[in-house]
Design an enzyme around this catalytic site. Structure first.
Site, mmCIF file in Angstrom:
data_model
loop_
_atom_site.group_PDB
_atom_site.id
_atom_site.type_symbol
_atom_site.label_atom_id
_atom_site.label_comp_id
_atom_site.label_asym_id
_atom_site.label_seq_id
_atom_site.Cartn_x
_atom_site.Cartn_y
_atom_site.Cartn_z
ATOM 1 N N LYS A 13 82.182 -14.297 46.606
ATOM 2 C CA LYS A 13 81.566 -14.432 45.276
ATOM 3 C C LYS A 13 81.356 -13.054 44.633
ATOM 4 O O LYS A 13 81.655 -12.866 43.469
ATOM 5 C CB LYS A 13 80.188 -15.119 45.368
ATOM 6 C CG LYS A 13 80.218 -16.521 45.929
ATOM 7 C CD LYS A 13 78.859 -17.209 45.797
ATOM 8 C CE LYS A 13 77.754 -16.591 46.622
ATOM 9 N NZ LYS A 13 77.912 -16.685 48.081
ATOM 10 N N ARG A 88 70.571 -21.125 44.210
ATOM 11 C CA ARG A 88 70.864 -21.513 45.587
ATOM 12 C C ARG A 88 70.097 -22.775 45.960
ATOM 13 O O ARG A 88 70.289 -23.304 47.041
ATOM 14 C CB ARG A 88 70.452 -20.399 46.531
ATOM 15 C CG ARG A 88 71.604 -19.444 46.914
ATOM 16 C CD ARG A 88 71.049 -18.575 47.991
ATOM 17 N NE ARG A 88 71.915 -17.809 48.796
ATOM 18 C CZ ARG A 88 72.376 -16.598 48.532
ATOM 19 N NH1 ARG A 88 72.194 -16.071 47.363
ATOM 20 N NH2 ARG A 88 73.060 -15.939 49.435
ATOM 21 N N ARG A 127 82.073 -7.136 57.990
ATOM 22 C CA ARG A 127 81.864 -6.406 56.731
ATOM 23 C C ARG A 127 81.059 -5.130 56.977
ATOM 24 O O ARG A 127 80.126 -5.116 57.764
ATOM 25 C CB ARG A 127 81.096 -7.331 55.782
ATOM 26 C CG ARG A 127 80.772 -6.734 54.447
ATOM 27 C CD ARG A 127 80.478 -7.798 53.435
ATOM 28 N NE ARG A 127 79.240 -8.523 53.699
ATOM 29 C CZ ARG A 127 78.781 -9.480 52.897
ATOM 30 N NH1 ARG A 127 79.465 -9.828 51.828
ATOM 31 N NH2 ARG A 127 77.665 -10.097 53.173
ATOM 32 N N ARG A 160 75.314 -4.604 57.160
ATOM 33 C CA ARG A 160 74.046 -5.104 56.610
ATOM 34 C C ARG A 160 73.280 -5.801 57.736
ATOM 35 O O ARG A 160 73.888 -6.491 58.553
ATOM 36 C CB ARG A 160 74.333 -6.145 55.516
ATOM 37 C CG ARG A 160 74.443 -5.571 54.134
ATOM 38 C CD ARG A 160 74.994 -6.563 53.145
ATOM 39 N NE ARG A 160 74.356 -7.875 53.132
ATOM 40 C CZ ARG A 160 74.660 -8.836 52.267
ATOM 41 N NH1 ARG A 160 75.574 -8.627 51.343
ATOM 42 N NH2 ARG A 160 74.063 -10.004 52.323
ATOM 43 N N ARG A 171 72.151 -17.910 58.192
ATOM 44 C CA ARG A 171 72.419 -17.907 56.749
ATOM 45 C C ARG A 171 73.385 -19.027 56.382
ATOM 46 O O ARG A 171 73.232 -19.690 55.356
ATOM 47 C CB ARG A 171 73.034 -16.563 56.320
ATOM 48 C CG ARG A 171 72.021 -15.472 56.177
ATOM 49 C CD ARG A 171 72.705 -14.135 56.041
ATOM 50 N NE ARG A 171 73.386 -13.942 54.781
ATOM 51 C CZ ARG A 171 74.384 -13.066 54.602
ATOM 52 N NH1 ARG A 171 74.809 -12.320 55.600
ATOM 53 N NH2 ARG A 171 74.941 -12.943 53.431
HETATM 54 P P1 AMP Z 1 73.475 -12.537 49.323
HETATM 55 O O1 AMP Z 1 73.842 -11.104 49.190
HETATM 56 O O2 AMP Z 1 73.715 -13.330 48.065
HETATM 57 O O3 AMP Z 1 74.069 -13.189 50.544
HETATM 58 O O4 AMP Z 1 71.878 -12.574 49.532
HETATM 59 C C1 AMP Z 1 71.244 -11.913 50.611
HETATM 60 C C2 AMP Z 1 69.869 -12.509 50.859
HETATM 61 O O5 AMP Z 1 69.055 -12.372 49.683
HETATM 62 C C3 AMP Z 1 69.862 -14.009 51.158
HETATM 63 O O6 AMP Z 1 70.130 -14.286 52.524
HETATM 64 C C4 AMP Z 1 68.435 -14.379 50.757
HETATM 65 O O7 AMP Z 1 67.496 -13.966 51.716
HETATM 66 C C5 AMP Z 1 68.230 -13.517 49.508
HETATM 67 N N1 AMP Z 1 68.672 -14.234 48.279
HETATM 68 C C6 AMP Z 1 69.703 -13.893 47.458
HETATM 69 N N2 AMP Z 1 69.811 -14.775 46.439
HETATM 70 C C7 AMP Z 1 68.830 -15.693 46.616
HETATM 71 C C8 AMP Z 1 68.432 -16.866 45.916
HETATM 72 N N3 AMP Z 1 69.080 -17.282 44.815
HETATM 73 N N4 AMP Z 1 67.380 -17.567 46.403
HETATM 74 C C9 AMP Z 1 66.712 -17.158 47.494
HETATM 75 N N5 AMP Z 1 67.046 -16.091 48.222
HETATM 76 C C10 AMP Z 1 68.090 -15.345 47.796
#
Ligand code: AMP
Length: 219
Positions: A13, A88, A127, A160, A171
């Site tokens: 994404k 989400r 990654r 990360r 996740r």
């Molecule tokens: P991502 O980089 O999009 O995978 O996000 C990393 C982490 O940020 C996720 O595992 C959540 O802990 C938090 N996060 C990101 N976007 C959201 C969202 N829309 N709602 C809740 N937590 C989020």
């Protein structure tokens, strides 16, 4: 062009959102990036988000909705935006509908980028991200010229915390069920399109652009 990108972590994404943002000259809004920035700067938001992120859990809706509401109200979103990683949950999707109504805007498309889970695990755990410029590499699929060093800026590459295998599993579990619900939500609104995440990044991006142009023709 107002676009939501859906998909499990690792589907690409962020990569696709970045390319689309350049092409259409609209902001790429990643809640994950916003939270990571807040964690890095040790802001109150970052302190709140960190414990959830480290555990692979979602940050609570009220916190997440608040930051997106503020971001979408900024001037640079007037010509459109690409949301990556938001919504989400269903409450987040409903909040987004309300924010857009207030701004007299609407979504053009919710695009699901789909890939099998084994592929996502490989992508996420391999990654590596530059600590200085944020460029992303992969130990097998896109290795840097020199191990552990960013090709772009010479910064240090790191994994990360939430890309560690135990957290990746959690996740994916958390995301799968929630993504299915969002897919239904947008299907019911006739806004959903789906694309296969496997293949060349630029080819996938072209397919997305074709879909967006079709969606634009329908409106
Ligand atoms: P991502 O980089 O999009 O995978 O996000 C990393 C982490 O940020 C996720 O595992 C959540 O802990 C938090 N996060 C990101 N976007 C959201 C969202 N829309 N709602 C809740 N937590 C989020």
């Amino acid at each position: 062009m107002n676009l939501v990108l859906l998909g499990l972590p690792g589907a690409g994404k962020g990569t696709q959102a970045g390319l689309l943002a350049d092409k259409y000259n609209i902001p790429h809004i990643s809640t994950g990036d916003m939270f990571r920035e807040a964690v890095k700067n040790e802001t109150p938001l970052g302190k709140k988000a960190k414990e959830y992120m480290d555990a692979g859990e979602l940050v609570p809706d009220e916190v997440t909705i608040g930051i997106v509401q503020e971001r979408l109200a900024q001037k640079d979103c007037e010509a459109g935006f690409i949301l990556d990683g938001f919504p989400r949950t269903i409450p987040q999707a409903k909040a987004l509908d309300e924010v857009l109504m207030e701004l007299e805007q609407q979504l053009d498309l919710a695009l699901l980028i789909a890939a099998p889970e084994e592929e996502l695990i490989k992508r996420l755990t391999g990654r590596r991200v530059c600590q200085d410029c944020g460029a992303t590499f992969h130990v097998d699929f896109a290795p840097p010229e020199e191990e552990g060093i960013c090709d772009e800026c010479g910064g240090k590459l790191e994994q990360r915390d939430d890309d560690k295998p135990e957290t990746v599993k959690r996740r994916l579990e958390v995301s799968r069920e929630k993504t299915d619900k969002l897919v239904d939500y947008y299907k019911r609104q006739d806004l959903l399109a789906k694309i296969d995440a496997r293949g060349e990044i630029l080819e996938i991006n072209q397919q997305i652009q074709d879909l967006l142009e079709d969606a634009g023709d329908d409106n």
